[in-house]
Structures are given as C-alpha cells and as structure tokens.
Design a protein around this motif. Structure first.
Motif, PDB file in Angstrom:
ATOM      1  N   ASP A  59     105.311  34.560  24.990  1.00  0.00           N
ATOM      2  CA  ASP A  59     106.394  33.793  25.603  1.00  0.00           C
ATOM      3  C   ASP A  59     106.738  32.566  24.771  1.00  0.00           C
ATOM      4  O   ASP A  59     107.864  32.085  24.803  1.00  0.00           O
ATOM      5  N   GLY A  60     105.746  32.049  24.076  1.00  0.00           N
ATOM      6  CA  GLY A  60     105.937  30.862  23.241  1.00  0.00           C
ATOM      7  C   GLY A  60     105.066  30.948  22.011  1.00  0.00           C
ATOM      8  O   GLY A  60     104.087  31.695  21.981  1.00  0.00           O
ATOM      9  N   ILE A  61     105.449  30.188  20.989  1.00  0.00           N
ATOM     10  CA  ILE A  61     104.689  30.161  19.741  1.00  0.00           C
ATOM     11  C   ILE A  61     104.568  28.712  19.274  1.00  0.00           C
ATOM     12  O   ILE A  61     105.563  28.002  19.150  1.00  0.00           O
ATOM     13  N   PHE A  62     103.327  28.292  19.035  1.00  0.00           N
ATOM     14  CA  PHE A  62     103.066  27.003  18.398  1.00  0.00           C
ATOM     15  C   PHE A  62     102.886  27.264  16.914  1.00  0.00           C
ATOM     16  O   PHE A  62     102.166  28.188  16.526  1.00  0.00           O
ATOM     17  N   VAL A  63     103.514  26.454  16.078  1.00  0.00           N
ATOM     18  CA  VAL A  63     103.376  26.591  14.634  1.00  0.00           C
ATOM     19  C   VAL A  63     102.162  25.780  14.206  1.00  0.00           C
ATOM     20  O   VAL A  63     102.009  24.619  14.578  1.00  0.00           O
ATOM     21  N   ILE A  64     101.272  26.416  13.446  1.00  0.00           N
ATOM     22  CA  ILE A  64     100.055  25.754  12.967  1.00  0.00           C
ATOM     23  C   ILE A  64      99.946  25.927  11.460  1.00  0.00           C
ATOM     24  O   ILE A  64     100.527  26.838  10.881  1.00  0.00           O
ATOM     25  N   CYS A  65      99.164  25.058  10.832  1.00  0.00           N
ATOM     26  CA  CYS A  65      99.071  25.076   9.365  1.00  0.00           C
ATOM     27  C   CYS A  65      97.896  25.893   8.843  1.00  0.00           C
ATOM     28  O   CYS A  65      97.927  26.323   7.693  1.00  0.00           O
ATOM     29  N   CYS A  66      96.857  26.094   9.657  1.00  0.00           N
ATOM     30  CA  CYS A  66      95.673  26.797   9.163  1.00  0.00           C
ATOM     31  C   CYS A  66      94.796  27.231  10.338  1.00  0.00           C
ATOM     32  O   CYS A  66      95.052  26.861  11.488  1.00  0.00           O
ATOM     33  N   ASP A  67      93.760  27.999  10.028  1.00  0.00           N
ATOM     34  CA  ASP A  67      92.832  28.455  11.071  1.00  0.00           C
ATOM     35  C   ASP A  67      92.176  27.294  11.802  1.00  0.00           C
ATOM     36  O   ASP A  67      92.010  27.330  13.021  1.00  0.00           O
ATOM     37  N   LYS A  68      91.788  26.256  11.052  1.00  0.00           N
ATOM     38  CA  LYS A  68      91.119  25.095  11.650  1.00  0.00           C
ATOM     39  C   LYS A  68      92.020  24.458  12.717  1.00  0.00           C
ATOM     40  O   LYS A  68      91.575  24.143  13.816  1.00  0.00           O
ATOM     41  N   CYS A  69      93.305  24.309  12.391  1.00  0.00           N
ATOM     42  CA  CYS A  69      94.248  23.735  13.356  1.00  0.00           C
ATOM     43  C   CYS A  69      94.471  24.694  14.526  1.00  0.00           C
ATOM     44  O   CYS A  69      94.653  24.251  15.657  1.00  0.00           O
ATOM     45  N   GLY A  70      94.451  25.988  14.256  1.00  0.00           N
ATOM     46  CA  GLY A  70      94.597  26.973  15.321  1.00  0.00           C
ATOM     47  C   GLY A  70      93.459  26.884  16.321  1.00  0.00           C
ATOM     48  O   GLY A  70      93.680  26.954  17.535  1.00  0.00           O
ATOM     49  N   ILE A  71      92.249  26.709  15.821  1.00  0.00           N
ATOM     50  CA  ILE A  71      91.074  26.574  16.688  1.00  0.00           C
ATOM     51  C   ILE A  71      91.196  25.314  17.540  1.00  0.00           C
ATOM     52  O   ILE A  71      90.948  25.327  18.751  1.00  0.00           O
ATOM     53  N   LYS A  72      91.621  24.205  16.917  1.00  0.00           N
ATOM     54  CA  LYS A  72      91.797  22.949  17.657  1.00  0.00           C
ATOM     55  C   LYS A  72      92.884  23.086  18.722  1.00  0.00           C
ATOM     56  O   LYS A  72      92.745  22.593  19.835  1.00  0.00           O
ATOM     57  N   MET A  73      93.974  23.758  18.360  1.00  0.00           N
ATOM     58  CA  MET A  73      95.079  23.921  19.310  1.00  0.00           C
ATOM     59  C   MET A  73      94.657  24.796  20.481  1.00  0.00           C
ATOM     60  O   MET A  73      94.987  24.496  21.640  1.00  0.00           O
ATOM     61  N   LYS A  74      93.917  25.866  20.224  1.00  0.00           N
ATOM     62  CA  LYS A  74      93.427  26.712  21.321  1.00  0.00           C
ATOM     63  C   LYS A  74      92.553  25.901  22.267  1.00  0.00           C
ATOM     64  O   LYS A  74      92.671  26.024  23.490  1.00  0.00           O
ATOM     65  N   LYS A  75      91.688  25.054  21.714  1.00  0.00           N
ATOM     66  CA  LYS A  75      90.823  24.213  22.545  1.00  0.00           C
ATOM     67  C   LYS A  75      91.661  23.244  23.370  1.00  0.00           C
ATOM     68  O   LYS A  75      91.427  23.065  24.571  1.00  0.00           O
ATOM     69  N   THR A  76      92.653  22.641  22.742  1.00  0.00           N
ATOM     70  CA  THR A  76      93.522  21.708  23.452  1.00  0.00           C
ATOM     71  C   THR A  76      94.252  22.408  24.593  1.00  0.00           C
ATOM     72  O   THR A  76      94.340  21.884  25.706  1.00  0.00           O
ATOM     73  N   LEU A  77      94.764  23.601  24.328  1.00  0.00           N
ATOM     74  CA  LEU A  77      95.465  24.354  25.373  1.00  0.00           C
ATOM     75  C   LEU A  77      94.526  24.710  26.523  1.00  0.00           C
ATOM     76  O   LEU A  77      94.904  24.598  27.697  1.00  0.00           O
ATOM     77  N   LYS A  78      93.305  25.102  26.212  1.00  0.00           N
ATOM     78  CA  LYS A  78      92.323  25.400  27.268  1.00  0.00           C
ATOM     79  C   LYS A  78      92.009  24.141  28.075  1.00  0.00           C
ATOM     80  O   LYS A  78      91.904  24.195  29.302  1.00  0.00           O
ATOM     81  N   ASP A  79      91.863  23.006  27.375  1.00  0.00           N
ATOM     82  CA  ASP A  79      91.609  21.736  28.071  1.00  0.00           C
ATOM     83  C   ASP A  79      92.755  21.399  29.014  1.00  0.00           C
ATOM     84  O   ASP A  79      92.536  20.949  30.140  1.00  0.00           O
ATOM     85  N   GLU A  80      93.992  21.608  28.560  1.00  0.00           N
ATOM     86  CA  GLU A  80      95.166  21.339  29.387  1.00  0.00           C
ATOM     87  C   GLU A  80      95.170  22.230  30.627  1.00  0.00           C
ATOM     88  O   GLU A  80      95.420  21.758  31.731  1.00  0.00           O
ATOM     89  N   ILE A  81      94.913  23.497  30.431  1.00  0.00           N
ATOM     90  CA  ILE A  81      94.882  24.435  31.557  1.00  0.00           C
ATOM     91  C   ILE A  81      93.820  24.014  32.558  1.00  0.00           C
ATOM     92  O   ILE A  81      94.075  23.959  33.764  1.00  0.00           O
ATOM     93  N   ASN A  82      92.631  23.678  32.064  1.00  0.00           N
ATOM     94  CA  ASN A  82      91.541  23.250  32.950  1.00  0.00           C
ATOM     95  C   ASN A  82      91.880  21.946  33.661  1.00  0.00           C
ATOM     96  O   ASN A  82      91.598  21.786  34.848  1.00  0.00           O
ATOM     97  N   LEU A  83      92.503  21.009  32.941  1.00  0.00           N
ATOM     98  CA  LEU A  83      92.867  19.731  33.523  1.00  0.00           C
ATOM     99  C   LEU A  83      93.834  19.940  34.686  1.00  0.00           C
ATOM    100  O   LEU A  83      93.617  19.449  35.794  1.00  0.00           O
ATOM    101  N   PHE A  84      94.886  20.705  34.447  1.00  0.00           N
ATOM    102  CA  PHE A  84      95.884  20.880  35.495  1.00  0.00           C
ATOM    103  C   PHE A  84      95.404  21.806  36.605  1.00  0.00           C
ATOM    104  O   PHE A  84      95.812  21.662  37.749  1.00  0.00           O
ATOM    105  N   HIS A  85      94.505  22.714  36.279  1.00  0.00           N
ATOM    106  CA  HIS A  85      93.902  23.548  37.318  1.00  0.00           C
ATOM    107  C   HIS A  85      93.067  22.661  38.244  1.00  0.00           C
ATOM    108  O   HIS A  85      93.141  22.761  39.465  1.00  0.00           O
ATOM    109  N   SER A  86      92.289  21.752  37.653  1.00  0.00           N
ATOM    110  CA  SER A  86      91.455  20.833  38.442  1.00  0.00           C
ATOM    111  C   SER A  86      92.307  19.908  39.294  1.00  0.00           C
ATOM    112  O   SER A  86      91.989  19.650  40.457  1.00  0.00           O
ATOM    113  N   ILE A  87      93.394  19.405  38.745  1.00  0.00           N
ATOM    114  CA  ILE A  87      94.282  18.528  39.516  1.00  0.00           C
ATOM    115  C   ILE A  87      94.852  19.291  40.701  1.00  0.00           C
ATOM    116  O   ILE A  87      94.915  18.784  41.810  1.00  0.00           O
ATOM    117  N   GLY A  88      95.250  20.555  40.466  1.00  0.00           N
ATOM    118  CA  GLY A  88      95.783  21.382  41.550  1.00  0.00           C
ATOM    119  C   GLY A  88      94.775  21.564  42.658  1.00  0.00           C
ATOM    120  O   GLY A  88      95.121  21.532  43.833  1.00  0.00           O
TER     121      GLY A  88
END
Length: 94
Positions: A59-88
């Motif tokens: 549905d969406g695509i984030f542009v990343i520069c390398c695998d290292k950034c991809g790993i960080k972005m996946k972690k950030t997205l998981k953190d966001e999901i968990n944060l908003f799930h907890s708030i809900g």
C-alpha cells in the motif's frame, strides 16, 4: 532518516496498511508520515491502485538507502504500531 543524494542507489521498504485504512486521495503521490517515536516526519509513496507494487500487496513504500537503514525503519515502524496500539488500549479507542 536522511536525504538520499540523486546519484545514489536506493531501495524500497513496502508496507501494508491496516484493514480499513485507505489513502485514495494520495494514490500515486508522496505523503509525509509523522513518526511520534522519532518526533519527525518521513516521506512515503502511496502506491497507485493499478501499480505493480499494489498487485504485490503493498500500500505504501518508504525509500531507504541501504539494508542498515531498512532495519532501523522496520524497527521504527514496529515501535509506532506498538505505541499506538498501547494508546488505543489505554484510552479504549476502537
């Protein structure tokens, strides 16, 4: 979370939106997504309904520069999901 220079290789990190989330008005364009855990916005491509990415389930695509950034972005997205799930759960938002 940094700007990728024009002459540099880049990659895409595809995401699937949660059921019921649609950004039809933004299809085929770039929109900013606020990441509360990092207190910043990042650009995301909202794929068009007739695109190859959509046919592959993205549905969406984030542009990343390398695998290292991809790993960080996946972690950030998981953190966001968990944060908003907890708030809900705390506020009983449904």
């Amino acid at each position: 979370m940094k700007k990728i220079k024009e002459d540099r290789e880049c990659f895409g990190l595809g995401v699937k939106f949660r059921k019921g989330i649609e950004l039809k008005q933004d299809e085929g364009s770039i929109t900013s997504i606020f990441m509360a855990s990092r207190n910043t916005s990042v650009p995301m491509i909202v794929v068009a309904s007739d695109s190859e990415a959509k046919k592959q389930g993205e549905d969406g695509i984030f542009v990343i520069c390398c695998d290292k950034c991809g790993i960080k972005m996946k972690k950030t997205l998981k953190d966001e999901i968990n944060l908003f799930h907890s708030i809900g759960e705390m506020t009983d938002l449904k």
